[in-house]
Motif scaffolding. Structure first.
Motif, PDB file in Angstrom:
ATOM      1  N   GLU A   1       0.832  -1.193   0.000  1.00 17.81           N
ATOM      2  CA  GLU A   1       0.000   0.000   0.000  1.00 17.81           C
ATOM      3  C   GLU A   1       0.872   1.250   0.000  1.00 17.81           C
ATOM      4  O   GLU A   1       1.823   1.363   0.780  1.00 17.81           O
ATOM      5  CB  GLU A   1      -0.907  -0.006   1.238  1.00 17.81           C
ATOM      6  CG  GLU A   1      -1.903   1.138   1.284  1.00 17.81           C
ATOM      7  CD  GLU A   1      -2.867   0.984   2.443  1.00 17.81           C
ATOM      8  OE1 GLU A   1      -2.977   1.921   3.257  1.00 17.81           O
ATOM      9  OE2 GLU A   1      -3.517  -0.083   2.535  1.00 17.81           O
ATOM     10  N   ILE A   2       0.554   2.180  -0.909  1.00 16.91           N
ATOM     11  CA  ILE A   2       1.209   3.477  -0.926  1.00 16.91           C
ATOM     12  C   ILE A   2       0.126   4.555  -0.892  1.00 16.91           C
ATOM     13  O   ILE A   2      -1.013   4.315  -1.303  1.00 16.91           O
ATOM     14  CB  ILE A   2       2.107   3.673  -2.166  1.00 16.91           C
ATOM     15  CG1 ILE A   2       1.292   3.558  -3.463  1.00 16.91           C
ATOM     16  CG2 ILE A   2       3.253   2.666  -2.159  1.00 16.91           C
ATOM     17  CD1 ILE A   2       2.103   3.850  -4.728  1.00 16.91           C
ATOM     18  N   ALA A   3       0.459   5.707  -0.369  1.00 13.03           N
ATOM     19  CA  ALA A   3      -0.463   6.845  -0.367  1.00 13.03           C
ATOM     20  C   ALA A   3       0.228   7.995  -1.076  1.00 13.03           C
ATOM     21  O   ALA A   3       1.351   8.370  -0.719  1.00 13.03           O
ATOM     22  CB  ALA A   3      -0.853   7.229   1.057  1.00 13.03           C
ATOM     23  N   VAL A   4      -0.421   8.546  -2.087  1.00 11.21           N
ATOM     24  CA  VAL A   4       0.212   9.500  -2.987  1.00 11.21           C
ATOM     25  C   VAL A   4      -0.491  10.850  -2.893  1.00 11.21           C
ATOM     26  O   VAL A   4      -1.715  10.940  -3.043  1.00 11.21           O
ATOM     27  CB  VAL A   4       0.165   8.995  -4.445  1.00 11.21           C
ATOM     28  CG1 VAL A   4       0.822   9.996  -5.375  1.00 11.21           C
ATOM     29  CG2 VAL A   4       0.838   7.626  -4.553  1.00 11.21           C
ATOM     30  N   GLU A   5       0.300  11.895  -2.658  1.00 10.51           N
ATOM     31  CA  GLU A   5      -0.189  13.276  -2.663  1.00 10.51           C
ATOM     32  C   GLU A   5       0.012  13.852  -4.057  1.00 10.51           C
ATOM     33  O   GLU A   5       1.112  13.791  -4.620  1.00 10.51           O
ATOM     34  CB  GLU A   5       0.570  14.124  -1.649  1.00 10.51           C
ATOM     35  CG  GLU A   5       0.191  15.579  -1.622  1.00 10.51           C
ATOM     36  CD  GLU A   5      -1.029  15.878  -0.777  1.00 10.51           C
ATOM     37  OE1 GLU A   5      -1.644  16.950  -0.969  1.00 10.51           O
ATOM     38  OE2 GLU A   5      -1.375  15.045   0.088  1.00 10.51           O
ATOM     39  N   GLN A   6      -1.044  14.416  -4.652  1.00 10.94           N
ATOM     40  CA  GLN A   6      -0.903  14.991  -5.989  1.00 10.94           C
ATOM     41  C   GLN A   6      -0.139  16.302  -5.924  1.00 10.94           C
ATOM     42  O   GLN A   6      -0.480  17.203  -5.162  1.00 10.94           O
ATOM     43  CB  GLN A   6      -2.267  15.218  -6.639  1.00 10.94           C
ATOM     44  CG  GLN A   6      -2.161  15.787  -8.051  1.00 10.94           C
ATOM     45  CD  GLN A   6      -3.480  15.770  -8.785  1.00 10.94           C
ATOM     46  OE1 GLN A   6      -4.372  14.994  -8.442  1.00 10.94           O
ATOM     47  NE2 GLN A   6      -3.614  16.608  -9.796  1.00 10.94           N
ATOM     48  N   VAL A   7       0.912  16.404  -6.728  1.00  2.44           N
ATOM     49  CA  VAL A   7       1.735  17.603  -6.807  1.00  2.44           C
ATOM     50  C   VAL A   7       1.387  18.339  -8.099  1.00  2.44           C
ATOM     51  O   VAL A   7       1.485  17.760  -9.183  1.00  2.44           O
ATOM     52  CB  VAL A   7       3.233  17.239  -6.792  1.00  2.44           C
ATOM     53  CG1 VAL A   7       4.081  18.491  -6.939  1.00  2.44           C
ATOM     54  CG2 VAL A   7       3.579  16.497  -5.506  1.00  2.44           C
ATOM     55  N   PRO A   8       0.954  19.600  -8.025  1.00  4.26           N
ATOM     56  CA  PRO A   8       0.636  20.342  -9.247  1.00  4.26           C
ATOM     57  C   PRO A   8       1.829  20.360 -10.200  1.00  4.26           C
ATOM     58  O   PRO A   8       2.947  20.681  -9.810  1.00  4.26           O
ATOM     59  CB  PRO A   8       0.324  21.753  -8.730  1.00  4.26           C
ATOM     60  CG  PRO A   8      -0.122  21.542  -7.312  1.00  4.26           C
ATOM     61  CD  PRO A   8       0.710  20.396  -6.806  1.00  4.26           C
ATOM     62  N   GLY A   9       1.587  19.970 -11.441  1.00  4.15           N
ATOM     63  CA  GLY A   9       2.658  19.943 -12.424  1.00  4.15           C
ATOM     64  C   GLY A   9       3.526  18.713 -12.350  1.00  4.15           C
ATOM     65  O   GLY A   9       4.486  18.588 -13.121  1.00  4.15           O
ATOM     66  N   GLY A  10       3.227  17.787 -11.438  1.00  7.40           N
ATOM     67  CA  GLY A  10       4.020  16.571 -11.313  1.00  7.40           C
ATOM     68  C   GLY A  10       3.837  15.654 -12.508  1.00  7.40           C
ATOM     69  O   GLY A  10       2.853  15.741 -13.247  1.00  7.40           O
ATOM     70  N   GLU A  11       4.785  14.747 -12.701  1.00  6.27           N
ATOM     71  CA  GLU A  11       4.725  13.822 -13.830  1.00  6.27           C
ATOM     72  C   GLU A  11       4.096  12.488 -13.465  1.00  6.27           C
ATOM     73  O   GLU A  11       3.563  11.803 -14.322  1.00  6.27           O
ATOM     74  CB  GLU A  11       6.137  13.574 -14.382  1.00  6.27           C
ATOM     75  CG  GLU A  11       6.783  14.781 -15.013  1.00  6.27           C
ATOM     76  CD  GLU A  11       8.124  14.432 -15.634  1.00  6.27           C
ATOM     77  OE1 GLU A  11       8.344  14.806 -16.800  1.00  6.27           O
ATOM     78  OE2 GLU A  11       8.946  13.785 -14.956  1.00  6.27           O
ATOM     79  N   VAL A  12       4.166  12.102 -12.204  1.00  3.02           N
ATOM     80  CA  VAL A  12       3.696  10.782 -11.791  1.00  3.02           C
ATOM     81  C   VAL A  12       2.487  10.873 -10.867  1.00  3.02           C
ATOM     82  O   VAL A  12       1.489  10.166 -11.070  1.00  3.02           O
ATOM     83  CB  VAL A  12       4.836   9.993 -11.100  1.00  3.02           C
ATOM     84  CG1 VAL A  12       4.327   8.654 -10.579  1.00  3.02           C
ATOM     85  CG2 VAL A  12       5.997   9.774 -12.067  1.00  3.02           C
ATOM     86  N   SER A  13       2.547  11.730  -9.862  1.00  2.00           N
ATOM     87  CA  SER A  13       1.475  11.763  -8.866  1.00  2.00           C
ATOM     88  C   SER A  13       0.101  12.115  -9.446  1.00  2.00           C
ATOM     89  O   SER A  13      -0.898  11.522  -9.020  1.00  2.00           O
ATOM     90  CB  SER A  13       1.825  12.717  -7.723  1.00  2.00           C
ATOM     91  OG  SER A  13       1.985  14.049  -8.179  1.00  2.00           O
ATOM     92  N   PRO A  14      -0.038  13.023 -10.427  1.00  2.00           N
ATOM     93  CA  PRO A  14      -1.379  13.274 -10.977  1.00  2.00           C
ATOM     94  C   PRO A  14      -2.003  12.030 -11.604  1.00  2.00           C
ATOM     95  O   PRO A  14      -3.213  11.805 -11.476  1.00  2.00           O
ATOM     96  CB  PRO A  14      -1.131  14.370 -12.023  1.00  2.00           C
ATOM     97  CG  PRO A  14       0.080  15.088 -11.527  1.00  2.00           C
ATOM     98  CD  PRO A  14       0.944  14.006 -10.956  1.00  2.00           C
ATOM     99  N   TYR A  15      -1.185  11.213 -12.261  1.00  2.00           N
ATOM    100  CA  TYR A  15      -1.720   9.979 -12.852  1.00  2.00           C
ATOM    101  C   TYR A  15      -2.174   9.023 -11.759  1.00  2.00           C
ATOM    102  O   TYR A  15      -3.273   8.446 -11.835  1.00  2.00           O
ATOM    103  CB  TYR A  15      -0.660   9.311 -13.727  1.00  2.00           C
ATOM    104  CG  TYR A  15      -1.099   7.947 -14.230  1.00  2.00           C
ATOM    105  CD1 TYR A  15      -1.907   7.823 -15.354  1.00  2.00           C
ATOM    106  CD2 TYR A  15      -0.722   6.787 -13.557  1.00  2.00           C
ATOM    107  CE1 TYR A  15      -2.330   6.579 -15.801  1.00  2.00           C
ATOM    108  CE2 TYR A  15      -1.142   5.538 -13.989  1.00  2.00           C
ATOM    109  CZ  TYR A  15      -1.940   5.441 -15.113  1.00  2.00           C
ATOM    110  OH  TYR A  15      -2.367   4.205 -15.538  1.00  2.00           O
TER     111      TYR A  15
END
Length: 229
Positions: free
Chosen positions: A55-69
């Motif tokens: 399990e991972i928990a991901v915070e979306q970073v504006p302009g990020g390459e991986v976290s928005p997906y």
């Protein structure tokens, strides 16, 4: 998959043959675009150390390459490239019987919840104290679980430092973690605790400095910093 906060999401990944991990370790997730472009980011593991579900928990970073997906697009059944487990310094082993002090800033709570979950799963008798600094109630990761564990898990206590706005009934004044908060909520410097601090670079450096100034042994302070992803 489920949301943790308005901008964060937990993903449970089935990894056949997963060798297991130590609480505090991380994985590298690589995405490959149709044109062959790849991007890799590291994410701390939130799950306890047993089983083949990671399990991972991901915070979306504006302009990020991986976290928005990962936060907005990834769906059940989508394949992900995973490498790990990685890291050997910022880890807790269930054989450790000294007191455990966990201090998180924002999404820095992710590897620390792995320690809390493994502490429970292994029946560890080490006392654990978690101090979680977060902007507001809506930004708390694992909120329901932390409330339940604080009430039922033997040896665990949880305290929050809300920096902008606090929930009704919270016993405190919103603000950053400072020397007074650490003196009130953290373990005393002379009780032999190992301290794990995780969060943004500025938070980790400030808290580590406060801990050392308060008399904590720097050799018993372990730190992990998060950056954009």
């Amino acid at each position: 998959m489920h949301p943790e906060t308005p901008s964060a999401r937990t993903l449970r990944l089935s990894v056949p043959g997963w060798p297991g991990h130590l609480p505090g370790q991380h994985v590298d997730v690589r995405l490959t675009a149709p044109d062959g472009y790849t991007a890799t980011r590291s994410y701390s593991i939130a799950s306890a150390s047993q089983g083949e579900l990671v399990e991972i928990a991901v915070e979306q970073v504006p302009g990020g390459e991986v976290s928005p997906y990962l936060v907005q697009v990834a769906a059940v059944g989508d394949p992900l490239e995973l490498r790990g487990p990685l890291g050997g310094w910022f880890v807790w082993r269930s054989q450790q019987d000294e007191p455990l002090q966990l201090i998180a800033g924002g999404s820095g709570v992710v590897p620390l919840i792995s320690m809390v979950r493994t502490h429970d799963a292994t029946g560890s008798s080490a006392p654990v104290r978690l101090l979680y600094s977060v902007r507001e109630p809506a930004s708390v990761y694992f909120r329901g679980e932390l409330e339940r564990r604080a009430a039922t898990q033997t040896g665990l206590s949880v305290q929050y430092a809300f920096t902008r706005s606090a929930p009704p009934g919270w016993d405190g004044v919103p603000g950053r973690v400072n020397a007074d908060r650490l003196a009130e909520w953290a373990r005393p410097p002379d009780d032999g605790a190992t301290t794990y601090v995780c969060g943004p670079t500025g938070f980790v450096e400030a808290v580590s400095d406060l801990l050392v100034r308060a008399g904590n042994d720097p050799r018993r302070i372990r730190t992990e910093r998060f950056g954009p992803s």
